[in-house]
Each structure stands twice: as C-alpha cells, then as structure tokens.
Design an enzyme around this catalytic site. Structure first.
Site: not given
Ligand code: PAF
Length: 284
Positions: A30, A37, A148-149, A153, A185, A187
């Site tokens: 995102m 990332h 894995e954070k 999900q 994160s 955030r």
């Molecule tokens: O983990 C994220 O950043 C989001 O939940 C994802 C997997 C890109 C889906 O929008």
C-alpha cells in the site's frame, strides 16, 4: 524499471515476460515503503526474473472510521525504493482502475478472519482478501511475497490460495525491525519520538515470553499475563487489544503451548495501533 497505471498494460508486460520464459515475483503493497517492503522486493528480485510491485491504498480494507484519507503516501520516494530494491514493474493504479464499478463480489475467508484483527475490524480481511485476489489475477502465475508482521493476513492469504487454487506460491518473509525492536510499519510515522521509544516494549515483551516458553513454561495464561505486565510498564503504550497464543498454521488458540506456536499482539501507541508477533517451536 517500468511504471504501469492499468491492469491491461501490466498483463501485456507479464504475458511477454512469461512468453520469454521468465518467472514472475509479486510484491503487493500500500506504498509508503520502508526497509521491510524493500526486503520483500529484494527477495523477489533474487528469486525471480521479473518483480512486479503494486502500490495501491485499498479502500476496501479500511472501515469508515479508519485512516484511509490520511494514510501516508509518498509515490516519488516509493518509486525510488522500488528501483533500488530491484523491482522491474511498478503498478500504481487509481481506485477507478481497480474498482471501475462499485464492487459487489467479495472474497471472505471464514474462521481465520474472525479472531484478533478480524474481531477488532470486522470488514478488514474481506477487503484484503478481495484486493489480493485481484492482484493475483493481475500477477498471474507467480511467487508472491508478504511480511510476517501481518501474520494473520499471511495465514488468510495462504488459505485463500489453497481454497481458490490461485497459481501462486506464497512466500512469508521475516519481520524487519527498528534498532529498538519495533516492527517496521508505515503507521510508525504517526509515533512521536517518545512513543517510538516506548513501542519497543512490544517486541521486548514477546522476546521475553519466548524465553519463558523455552525455559519450560507451557501455560498460555501465564505467558499472556507476563506480556501484559511488561507492556504495562510503559505508560505511553495502551493495554493490548489482544495477546493471542495460537497454532501458527491454523491460528487456533492454544491453552498449552506445543508445536509451532505464534504469539500475536496488537496495542495502541498514541495514534496508531501497532501489531507484532513472534514464533516459538516447542516439543508437541
Ligand atoms: O499488507 C498490506 O500492505 C496490504 O494489506 C496488502 C496485502 C497490500 C493488500 O492491500
């Protein structure tokens, strides 16, 4: 590196790559990318010929009262991060490109989505599963990299891939941390300097819990209380929303620790709710 804006453009590039016999890695994000990332993109670039990174702040996974409109964004910096980490294609679609008409088809993953984050945010995981299903349809046959954070999900996406036969190999990647242990994160940007320091207690409490478990403590209640008490020593960190001790594969809650265990927590620190988790393997 090439930036694409549409699904059709992206399909065209990936069809060409596959026709040339090249393998594809997918890193859905995102945006507001950090070193966590970048580590996913680097791993994908090391393991595949082509890496598609997607940057899309998915409205479906935010509830009405959540931070969609002011979710942090910095596309220029993100593109530079993607390039440095080895991405080949970066898809940056608009909301209209992803959802040209109001979406009425949703993917829900029962059971795994109901506890922890799902209990706090009832529509969140349907939003995640739906957009990830779309991104898998855009990426096609590929390896897909997730951190894995967001452990719940990751478990949900793995299950969705099995249940719906996506031609995707899901690769879970280790959490990347700040020097005080705080899980990276997007955030974290909302934390004040004092909150940032205080938030280090989340990972410290998890590491201390693992030591307790490795020392022979098998009661989930005792381990949970230990974590909650450690977190309570930091006044800037709220009482955790949950501290869940679960089977790592099924996310089923455990009363007695055995086998592949995951300890997962969420707590508010100032404005953001932060997540963290840790694994421990015990004789079953
Ligand atoms: O983990 C994220 O950043 C989001 O939940 C994802 C997997 C890109 C889906 O929008």
């Amino acid at each position: 590196m090439e930036q694409t804006f549409t699904i059709a453009q992206t399909w065209e590039l990936l069809d060409q790559a596959r026709a040339d016999g090249r393998s594809v890695g997918l890193v859905p994000t995102m945006g507001f990318l950090h070193a966590g990332h970048a580590s996913l993109i680097e791993r994908s670039a090391a393991e595949n010929d082509i890496t598609l990174t997607t940057i899309f702040v998915n409205p479906l996974q935010f509830a009405a009262d959540e931070d969609l409109s002011d979710y942090p964004r910095d596309l220029e910096r993100d593109l530079a991060t993607c390039e440095a980490a080895g991405a080949s294609i970066v898809l940056t679609p608009t909301v209209d490109e992803m959802y040209p008409v109001p979406i009425v088809t949703k993917v829900t993953v029962d059971e795994l989505s109901e506890s922890m984050e799902g209990a706090q945010r009832p529509t969140h995981f349907a939003g995640v599963a739906t957009v990830v299903a779309k991104l898998f349809n855009i990426g096609g046959r590929c390896r897909a990299y997730f951190g894995e954070k967001d452990f719940q999900q990751l478990a949900i996406i793995r299950r969705m891939v099995i249940d719906l036969s996506f031609p995707v190999e899901v690769v879970g990647c280790p959490i990347v941390r700040e020097t005080n242990g705080l899980a990276m994160s997007s955030r974290n940007t909302y934390l004040s300097p004092d909150e940032f320091v205080a938030a280090g207690v989340l990972n410290r409490s998890l590491r201390s819990a693992v030591k307790l478990a490795e020392g022979g403590e098998t009661s989930a209640d005792i381990i949970r209380t230990h974590i909650v008490e450690m977190i309570a020593t930091e006044t800037l960190v709220s009482v955790p929303d949950y501290v869940s001790i679960v089977d790592a594969a099924t996310l089923a809650p455990l009363e007695t620790l055995a086998g592949e265990v995951r300890i997962i927590l969420a707590a508010q620190v100032g404005r953001p709710r932060l997540l963290d988790n840790i694994g421990v393997t015990l004789a079953s």
